[in-house]
Write a protein that holds these residues in place. Sequence first.
Motif, PDB file in Angstrom:
ATOM      1  N   CYS A 425       0.839  -1.196   0.000  1.00 19.41           N
ATOM      2  CA  CYS A 425       0.000   0.000   0.000  1.00 19.41           C
ATOM      3  C   CYS A 425       0.876   1.249   0.000  1.00 19.41           C
ATOM      4  O   CYS A 425       1.963   1.270   0.580  1.00 19.41           O
ATOM      5  CB  CYS A 425      -0.969   0.012   1.185  1.00 19.41           C
ATOM      6  SG  CYS A 425      -0.216  -0.011   2.814  1.00 19.41           S
ATOM      7  N   GLU A 426       0.381   2.265  -0.684  1.00 21.50           N
ATOM      8  CA  GLU A 426       1.080   3.535  -0.825  1.00 21.50           C
ATOM      9  C   GLU A 426       0.174   4.676  -0.394  1.00 21.50           C
ATOM     10  O   GLU A 426      -1.047   4.523  -0.295  1.00 21.50           O
ATOM     11  CB  GLU A 426       1.505   3.750  -2.287  1.00 21.50           C
ATOM     12  CG  GLU A 426       2.455   2.703  -2.830  1.00 21.50           C
ATOM     13  CD  GLU A 426       2.761   2.921  -4.303  1.00 21.50           C
ATOM     14  OE1 GLU A 426       2.023   3.710  -4.951  1.00 21.50           O
ATOM     15  OE2 GLU A 426       3.722   2.312  -4.808  1.00 21.50           O
ATOM     16  N   CYS A 427       0.777   5.824  -0.159  1.00 20.95           N
ATOM     17  CA  CYS A 427       0.001   7.028   0.121  1.00 20.95           C
ATOM     18  C   CYS A 427      -0.780   7.394  -1.133  1.00 20.95           C
ATOM     19  O   CYS A 427      -0.209   7.496  -2.227  1.00 20.95           O
ATOM     20  CB  CYS A 427       0.931   8.167   0.530  1.00 20.95           C
ATOM     21  SG  CYS A 427       0.092   9.756   0.770  1.00 20.95           S
ATOM     22  N   SER A 428      -2.077   7.581  -1.005  1.00 26.93           N
ATOM     23  CA  SER A 428      -2.912   7.872  -2.170  1.00 26.93           C
ATOM     24  C   SER A 428      -2.705   9.287  -2.696  1.00 26.93           C
ATOM     25  O   SER A 428      -3.138   9.606  -3.801  1.00 26.93           O
ATOM     26  CB  SER A 428      -4.392   7.673  -1.816  1.00 26.93           C
ATOM     27  OG  SER A 428      -4.765   8.520  -0.738  1.00 26.93           O
ATOM     28  N   ASN A 429      -2.028  10.135  -1.928  1.00 26.92           N
ATOM     29  CA  ASN A 429      -1.811  11.516  -2.356  1.00 26.92           C
ATOM     30  C   ASN A 429      -0.474  11.716  -3.062  1.00 26.92           C
ATOM     31  O   ASN A 429      -0.397  12.457  -4.043  1.00 26.92           O
ATOM     32  CB  ASN A 429      -1.901  12.458  -1.154  1.00 26.92           C
ATOM     33  CG  ASN A 429      -3.301  12.535  -0.585  1.00 26.92           C
ATOM     34  OD1 ASN A 429      -4.277  12.549  -1.324  1.00 26.92           O
ATOM     35  ND2 ASN A 429      -3.413  12.560   0.733  1.00 26.92           N
TER      36      ASN A 429
END
Length: 462
Positions: A425-429
């Motif tokens: 998972c990654e930062c969506s921003n």
Amino acid sequence: MDEDMNVIPARPESESSFTTDEEDEDNNVENDVVLNSEDENNRRVEGIDYDPSLPAQHTYLGSNLRELSGRVVLDDEALVTLPLLTLPGVILIPGQILPLRLEHPAMIAMMLNAIEKERTFGILATDSDVGTTVEIRSYSRGIEDDAEESVLKLKAEGRQRFKLIERWRQDDGFVMGKVKIMCDIEIAHPFDKNLDFTSRGNKYNYKLVPASTVWPSFVFRMYDSHFIMHKINDQLRNWANISKPSPSNPAVDHKIKDVQQTVHETEDTEGSIQIRKTVVTTIRRDDDDEMESIESSEDEEEDAQDFSQTLASPYKYSYWVAANLPLSDDQRVELLKIPTTIGRLRFEYDLLQKCLFLCCIQCGSKICTREDIFSMSVEGPLQNYVNLSGHVHETLTVYRVSNLALVGRSSTQQSWFPGYSWTICECSNCGHHIGWKFMSVKSTRPEYFWGISRANIQPKMN
């Protein structure tokens, strides 16, 4: 980064997690963005039936690790020469377990040389002159199916703090350092002669004793490590379901050896039978082998557990708290520099009060709150794990997140939590790597949770 350091390099952010043979296919999978959904906001972890001892065993390293007997303790203030290592994103705290997976021939040779001698090396904090000695507890060496060269896997434990005096690179490529072992200065309590801290009756007696001295009560609290430990426990309960170190935890000197529940049948005045459950706890003192029994009713079980906390070693408890809080690198280094147990406890209590939530280290987006933290391991919510590329992640377990996007397919390969698959998972921003989502594949609870890499987040302080 200093050129004279042994460094296990970090992979690029897009590759800093596990890798699988399906990587090319994963890039075509649409991201699943988690943005403060109602289900996620209302989620609570209840009825956990997962075995918390499994993550602490690091079974993904294999079952053929050779255990090393005996323990190495270096004298306080001693000047010793150790091989030095720097791990990106890792500030090791005494008592923490460190798993390693090494493929570079020079690194393997250095560790094998350490195993043959004192079984000890040093982890130096990045951009700092302090670090922690590390004792190798078990290891294995061999050629794996997916590796062309020999691989060395080991489990080690942080032991003692040190200060770097000087370092140099040898002809064989090893980076060595002369370090000074830092000792913990024990500050005598001003009321030691007036109060027996092991007495249950005096557990909350913070007003009576100061009233009989010339010192005001706030001085008593400033130097009372057990009082501050009690306040830290209250803060941890406010944070979430963080498992505090129980007397069976290695971070405690006085260990509960046996807990037995017995049912006592007593007759009331009318001749009927009443059932009263009691908890009989036998406590073994490591220092003098004295045995002490405490009997309490079921209603007093929580109080008995709190009492057992007062028997903990403040020294080891302070390191357990330091190891399990999602602090920044600078805050961890600051904790390593504090020379007294009471100073560490007070610093930790101050940080606990100030921390509001955890955010992406790249863009500052809110990832989770302190109430979202919980423990999936008996060692606590923040533990070290190593992936197939040899990168060590200090991973914090939380049950609720926001502003994260899932990347790629799930996999069970080399899962740090047996019975769970993982998805990057990654930062969506900003797209910065944050951690992984773990999903149960064996109908265990919780159904899913999140593992957040400490190096990729930072605490937001008020």
